[in-house]
Design a protein around this motif. Structure first.
Motif, PDB file in Angstrom:
ATOM      1  N   PRO A   1     -12.247  -5.647 -22.137  1.00  0.00           N
ATOM      2  CA  PRO A   1     -11.514  -6.320 -23.225  1.00  0.00           C
ATOM      3  C   PRO A   1     -12.435  -6.673 -24.384  1.00  0.00           C
ATOM      4  CG  PRO A   1     -10.967  -7.273 -21.089  1.00  0.00           C
ATOM      5  CD  PRO A   1     -12.129  -6.366 -20.862  1.00  0.00           C
ATOM      6  N   ALA A   2     -11.883  -6.623 -25.590  1.00  0.00           N
ATOM      7  CA  ALA A   2     -12.668  -6.926 -26.790  1.00  0.00           C
ATOM      8  C   ALA A   2     -13.188  -8.356 -26.767  1.00  0.00           C
ATOM      9  CB  ALA A   2     -11.816  -6.688 -28.036  1.00  0.00           C
ATOM     10  N   ARG A   3     -12.410  -9.276 -26.175  1.00  0.00           N
ATOM     11  CA  ARG A   3     -12.854 -10.680 -26.156  1.00  0.00           C
ATOM     12  C   ARG A   3     -14.105 -10.857 -25.300  1.00  0.00           C
ATOM     13  NH1 ARG A   3      -8.441 -10.620 -22.641  1.00  0.00           N
ATOM     14  NH2 ARG A   3      -8.856 -11.440 -20.541  1.00  0.00           N
ATOM     15  N   PHE A   4     -14.301  -9.995 -24.304  1.00  0.00           N
ATOM     16  CA  PHE A   4     -15.518 -10.065 -23.490  1.00  0.00           C
ATOM     17  C   PHE A   4     -16.747  -9.787 -24.358  1.00  0.00           C
ATOM     18  CE2 PHE A   4     -14.383  -9.573 -18.747  1.00  0.00           C
ATOM     19  CZ  PHE A   4     -13.263 -10.383 -18.903  1.00  0.00           C
ATOM     20  N   ILE A   5     -16.639  -8.784 -25.216  1.00  0.00           N
ATOM     21  CA  ILE A   5     -17.765  -8.412 -26.072  1.00  0.00           C
ATOM     22  C   ILE A   5     -17.969  -9.461 -27.165  1.00  0.00           C
ATOM     23  CG2 ILE A   5     -18.636  -6.647 -27.650  1.00  0.00           C
ATOM     24  CD1 ILE A   5     -17.107  -4.596 -25.985  1.00  0.00           C
ATOM     25  N   GLU A   6     -16.877  -9.970 -27.710  1.00  0.00           N
ATOM     26  CA  GLU A   6     -16.982 -10.991 -28.756  1.00  0.00           C
ATOM     27  C   GLU A   6     -17.662 -12.254 -28.228  1.00  0.00           C
ATOM     28  OE1 GLU A   6     -12.992 -11.556 -29.950  1.00  0.00           O
ATOM     29  OE2 GLU A   6     -12.829  -9.620 -31.013  1.00  0.00           O
ATOM     30  N   ARG A   7     -17.434 -12.562 -26.957  1.00  0.00           N
ATOM     31  CA  ARG A   7     -18.025 -13.771 -26.362  1.00  0.00           C
ATOM     32  C   ARG A   7     -19.327 -13.489 -25.626  1.00  0.00           C
ATOM     33  NH1 ARG A   7     -12.352 -16.102 -23.722  1.00  0.00           N
ATOM     34  NH2 ARG A   7     -11.241 -16.346 -25.707  1.00  0.00           N
ATOM     35  N   ASN A   8     -19.788 -12.231 -25.694  1.00  0.00           N
ATOM     36  CA  ASN A   8     -21.057 -11.841 -25.048  1.00  0.00           C
ATOM     37  C   ASN A   8     -21.064 -12.214 -23.571  1.00  0.00           C
ATOM     38  OD1 ASN A   8     -22.319 -13.121 -28.060  1.00  0.00           O
ATOM     39  ND2 ASN A   8     -22.216 -10.942 -27.616  1.00  0.00           N
ATOM     40  N   VAL A   9     -19.987 -11.834 -22.883  1.00  0.00           N
ATOM     41  CA  VAL A   9     -19.857 -12.104 -21.449  1.00  0.00           C
ATOM     42  C   VAL A   9     -20.879 -11.271 -20.670  1.00  0.00           C
ATOM     43  CG1 VAL A   9     -18.296 -11.872 -19.460  1.00  0.00           C
ATOM     44  CG2 VAL A   9     -17.428 -12.713 -21.650  1.00  0.00           C
ATOM     45  N   SER A  10     -21.391 -11.828 -19.580  1.00  0.00           N
ATOM     46  CA  SER A  10     -22.321 -11.102 -18.705  1.00  0.00           C
ATOM     47  C   SER A  10     -21.570 -10.518 -17.522  1.00  0.00           C
ATOM     48  CB  SER A  10     -23.433 -12.034 -18.210  1.00  0.00           C
ATOM     49  OG  SER A  10     -24.264 -12.442 -19.277  1.00  0.00           O
ATOM     50  N   LEU A  11     -21.783  -9.237 -17.259  1.00  0.00           N
ATOM     51  CA  LEU A  11     -21.162  -8.538 -16.140  1.00  0.00           C
ATOM     52  C   LEU A  11     -22.235  -8.123 -15.139  1.00  0.00           C
ATOM     53  CD1 LEU A  11     -18.693  -6.136 -18.025  1.00  0.00           C
ATOM     54  CD2 LEU A  11     -18.202  -8.402 -17.084  1.00  0.00           C
ATOM     55  N   ARG A  12     -21.879  -8.179 -13.878  1.00  0.00           N
ATOM     56  CA  ARG A  12     -22.808  -7.721 -12.847  1.00  0.00           C
ATOM     57  C   ARG A  12     -22.617  -6.226 -12.621  1.00  0.00           C
ATOM     58  NH1 ARG A  12     -22.471  -9.919  -6.720  1.00  0.00           N
ATOM     59  NH2 ARG A  12     -20.383  -9.075  -7.054  1.00  0.00           N
TER      60      ARG A  12
END
Length: 267
Positions: free
Chosen positions: A86-97
């Motif tokens: 999702p675009a909001r993940f990138i906008e919020r700089n979410v960390s993924l494992r």
């Protein structure tokens, strides 16, 4: 005496009336308390008689709530491609494992590893029975040297767990800050900074981030600091030859030295 009794009659009547009204109010309050107590008792008795049912209903509601929340925030979704994030993940700089799949010339191929919930994950999995499809990850703000690519292949072994802090997305490539845990340590280090500190890469513009944004300058300052450290310590591509090595090279490259070599060859 007769007159006095007559005069006292209204007062006595009013007191009797007040007494009767007070008694009536107390009876009504008692009846109200008794009714409320009866209702509470009935509800408590029903709950005790159906305790198992109440617990089951509470458990079902709790699981349903967790499922709705997890699905809405994509908590347990496994992403097979950069376009699925999702675009909001990138906008919020979410960390993924993720789990390292391989290291290529373009970057690192990483398989996303979502959070696993024993009951919900199998039910809400979007890719049931599908094969693994790694995502292409580029080290954000970094231009690797050939030695840097070799270093990555040695230090990012297949199946190793890494964390991807999402910075931007370009087509099917994710630009991320990649972190991995050090052996024997609970702390992790940023691979982007590490290759710069070792002189195995140069800083590069952060793709997909506006140059005048605060995020761009935070990343640039952080990565540039690591690059300056390598330059000061003359590591990797910043390594300089010693004075004797530079002098020897200058002599070998001089016209006089080449001429003397030709003369000695002829003789």
């Amino acid at each position: 005496m007769h007159r006095e009794n007559v005069n006292n009659m209204p007062a006595e009547s009013s007191r009797e009336t007040d007494t009767e009204e007070g008694s009536s109010d107390r009876q009504q309050r008692n009846q109200g308390h008794q009714t409320s107590h009866n209702i509470v008792s009935v509800i408590s008795q029903l709950a005790d008689d159906n305790l198992t049912l109440v617990r089951n209903i509470s458990t079902v509601l709790a699981v349903a709530g967790v499922a709705v929340i997890a699905r809405s925030i994509r908590l347990i979704t496994k992403f097979q491609a950069a376009s699925e994030i999702p675009a909001r993940f990138i906008e919020r700089n979410v960390s993924l494992r993720g789990r390292v799949h391989s290291v290529t010339e373009r970057g690192v191929e990483v398989e996303h590893v979502p959070i696993y919930l024993p009951v919900l994950s199998p039910l809400l999995s979007k890719h049931k029975g599908a094969g693994t499809s790694p995502m292409s990850v580029h080290l954000a703000g970094v231009e690797l040297t050939p030695e840097g690519s070799v270093w990555l292949q040695k230090n990012l072994a297949p199946s190793q767990t890494v964390w991807l802090k999402l910075i931007s997305r370009e087509d099917d490539t994710l630009h991320c800050l990649v972190s991995q845990s050090r052996q024997g340590s609970v702390w992790s280090h940023c691979v982007n900074e590490e290759v710069l500190r070792l002189g195995l890469a140069r800083t590069a513009p952060v793709v997909g981030v506006l140059p005048d944004s605060s995020l761009y300058w935070r990343l640039h300052k952080r990565l540039h600091k690591a690059e300056v450290r390598a330059e000061r310590k003359r590591r990797g591509l910043w390594k300089q030859d010693s004075l004797w090595e530079r002098a020897s090279k200058a002599v070998r490259d001089s016209t006089l030295f080449r001429l003397m070599r030709r003369i000695f060859k002829r003789t």
